[in-house]
Design an enzyme around this catalytic site. Structure first.
Site, PDB file in Angstrom:
ATOM      1  N   HIS A 131       9.263  -0.501   8.211  1.00  0.00           N
ATOM      2  CA  HIS A 131      10.167   0.603   8.525  1.00  0.00           C
ATOM      3  C   HIS A 131      10.646   0.539   9.964  1.00  0.00           C
ATOM      4  O   HIS A 131      10.314   1.367  10.805  1.00  0.00           O
ATOM      5  CB  HIS A 131       9.484   1.944   8.227  1.00  0.00           C
ATOM      6  CG  HIS A 131       9.488   2.284   6.775  1.00  0.00           C
ATOM      7  ND1 HIS A 131       8.629   3.196   6.216  1.00  0.00           N
ATOM      8  CD2 HIS A 131      10.245   1.818   5.753  1.00  0.00           C
ATOM      9  CE1 HIS A 131       8.866   3.278   4.914  1.00  0.00           C
ATOM     10  NE2 HIS A 131       9.843   2.451   4.619  1.00  0.00           N
TER      11      HIS A 131
ATOM     12  N   HIS B 243       6.867   8.386  -0.151  1.00  0.00           N
ATOM     13  CA  HIS B 243       6.653   7.194   0.663  1.00  0.00           C
ATOM     14  C   HIS B 243       6.453   5.984  -0.255  1.00  0.00           C
ATOM     15  O   HIS B 243       5.757   6.075  -1.268  1.00  0.00           O
ATOM     16  CB  HIS B 243       5.426   7.380   1.563  1.00  0.00           C
ATOM     17  CG  HIS B 243       5.308   6.335   2.628  1.00  0.00           C
ATOM     18  ND1 HIS B 243       4.785   5.087   2.391  1.00  0.00           N
ATOM     19  CD2 HIS B 243       5.669   6.349   3.939  1.00  0.00           C
ATOM     20  CE1 HIS B 243       4.814   4.375   3.501  1.00  0.00           C
ATOM     21  NE2 HIS B 243       5.342   5.116   4.462  1.00  0.00           N
TER      22      HIS B 243
ATOM     23  N   HIS C 151       4.315  -2.400   2.664  1.00  0.00           N
ATOM     24  CA  HIS C 151       3.892  -1.174   1.982  1.00  0.00           C
ATOM     25  C   HIS C 151       3.465  -1.423   0.533  1.00  0.00           C
ATOM     26  O   HIS C 151       2.930  -0.528  -0.113  1.00  0.00           O
ATOM     27  CB  HIS C 151       5.035  -0.149   1.963  1.00  0.00           C
ATOM     28  CG  HIS C 151       5.506   0.258   3.318  1.00  0.00           C
ATOM     29  ND1 HIS C 151       6.683  -0.207   3.869  1.00  0.00           N
ATOM     30  CD2 HIS C 151       4.961   1.079   4.241  1.00  0.00           C
ATOM     31  CE1 HIS C 151       6.830   0.321   5.076  1.00  0.00           C
ATOM     32  NE2 HIS C 151       5.804   1.092   5.322  1.00  0.00           N
TER      33      HIS C 151
ATOM     34  N   GLU D  66       4.657   3.332  -0.044  1.00  0.00           N
ATOM     35  CA  GLU D  66       3.263   2.945  -0.243  1.00  0.00           C
ATOM     36  C   GLU D  66       2.620   3.818  -1.311  1.00  0.00           C
ATOM     37  O   GLU D  66       1.905   3.323  -2.190  1.00  0.00           O
ATOM     38  CB  GLU D  66       2.473   3.073   1.065  1.00  0.00           C
ATOM     39  CG  GLU D  66       1.004   2.722   0.891  1.00  0.00           C
ATOM     40  CD  GLU D  66       0.145   3.083   2.095  1.00  0.00           C
ATOM     41  OE1 GLU D  66      -1.032   3.437   1.898  1.00  0.00           O
ATOM     42  OE2 GLU D  66       0.648   3.013   3.230  1.00  0.00           O
TER      43      GLU D  66
ATOM     44  N   SER E 188       5.210  -0.287  13.345  1.00  0.00           N
ATOM     45  CA  SER E 188       6.240  -1.266  12.976  1.00  0.00           C
ATOM     46  C   SER E 188       7.278  -1.443  14.085  1.00  0.00           C
ATOM     47  O   SER E 188       8.382  -1.923  13.843  1.00  0.00           O
ATOM     48  CB  SER E 188       6.928  -0.845  11.675  1.00  0.00           C
ATOM     49  OG  SER E 188       7.414   0.480  11.763  1.00  0.00           O
TER      50      SER E 188
ATOM     51  N   SER F 245      10.030   5.610   9.595  1.00  0.00           N
ATOM     52  CA  SER F 245       8.624   5.217   9.672  1.00  0.00           C
ATOM     53  C   SER F 245       7.717   6.437   9.618  1.00  0.00           C
ATOM     54  O   SER F 245       7.719   7.274  10.522  1.00  0.00           O
ATOM     55  CB  SER F 245       8.372   4.441  10.977  1.00  0.00           C
ATOM     56  OG  SER F 245       6.991   4.322  11.233  1.00  0.00           O
TER      57      SER F 245
END
Length: 284
Positions: A45, A127, A77, A129, A265, A221
């Protein structure tokens, strides 16, 4: 006489282990494959890093339908298990750059589901992930960022809790406390990345010792946004920027000490540019 403005940089800045690994895998793939290289969603991100990877021939696609052949890099992710399977069925060459800590959380969701636990994924539903983690469970899996997301949950024999790797520890604690009255047996796996916890602790401490706090990282992010929230709770004069161009001189009026931290990130070169520009602005 005008004094220099002191700039304090948090110890834990720049790429985390998982991001470093993903970028290294991507760059290695670009060298070996040369062309027709894609990631399903942004590899990390940070728009600036994604832009640099495009210059090396690695392009972001939002759907497997947009990829007819070549190599697909699984982002840090992770992706949904069905997407992973579909990529193989399409005959794509798969490079798995999923963060090992995310991979561990995926395995835990799968294991807890197989062992008959009602699984709760503590994290942000939208998200990427978390979307991936959910795919490793069953239909009765719950996703909760706060206890309010579990209000409709009925008492069950046993609950297994897994956390998004970038979740704030306090959020995991509130969810665990809420679940205590809902089951006779609870298994909790603290899958929050240690680097995430350290970064959050460091930024809170630093924010308490400066006049202005600058958090550097992508606006998409999750962990960068969380650092901004943590710093803002300590210091009102907290600002989130993606690049040095977003810095404003008026932020540093009557400021003698500036703290700088970054999301996991955010590359070193962006942090360096931010610090250099703050130094040029100086105290106002």
């Amino acid at each position: 006489m005008e004094m220099d403005m002191e700039i304090l940089i948090a110890k834990s800045t720049g790429f985390c282990f998982g991001v470093k690994r993903a970028i290294k895998e991507a760059e290695k793939t670009a060298e070996e494959k040369g062309s027709h290289i894609y990631t399903l969603g942004p590899i990390i991100h940070n728009p600036q890093v994604v832009g640099r990877l495009e210059e090396k021939g690695i392009y972001t696609k939002n759907s497997l339908d947009d990829i007819d052949g070549g190599t697909i890099i699984i982002r840090s992710h992770g992706v949904k298990v069905e997407e992973f399977i579909a990529a193989g069925q399409k005959g794509l060459d798969i490079v798995d750059a999923t963060c090992p800590f995310v991979k561990k959380a995926q395995d835990l969701v799968s294991r807890l589901t197989a062992e008959g636990y009602t699984v709760v994924v503590a994290g942000k539903r939208e998200h990427p992930e978390v979307k991936g983690l959910v795919s490793y469970g069953s239909r009765d899996l719950w996703v909760a960022e706060t206890p309010d997301d579990l209000r409709g949950m009925k008492r069950c024999p046993k609950i297994g809790i897994v956390a998004q790797t970038t979740l704030a520890m306090k959020k995991l604690e509130t969810i665990v406390n809420f679940c205590l009255s809902l089951a006779s047996e609870i298994k909790v796996f603290n899958t929050i990345c240690n680097a995430t916890s350290i970064r959050q602790e460091e930024c809170a401490d630093l924010a308490g010792h400066v006049d202005v706090m600058v958090v550097v990282g992508g606006r998409n992010s999750s962990n960068t946004m969380r650092l901004t929230e943590i710093c803002s709770a300590v210091l009102d004069r907290t600002h989130h920027v993606e690049t040095a161009d977003e810095l404003k001189a008026q932020w540093f009026k009557d400021c003698m000490r500036v703290g700088v931290t970054s999301g996991a990130s955010t590359p070193d070169w962006i942090i360096r540019e931010v610090v250099e520009k703050i130094a040029k602005i100086g105290p106002k």
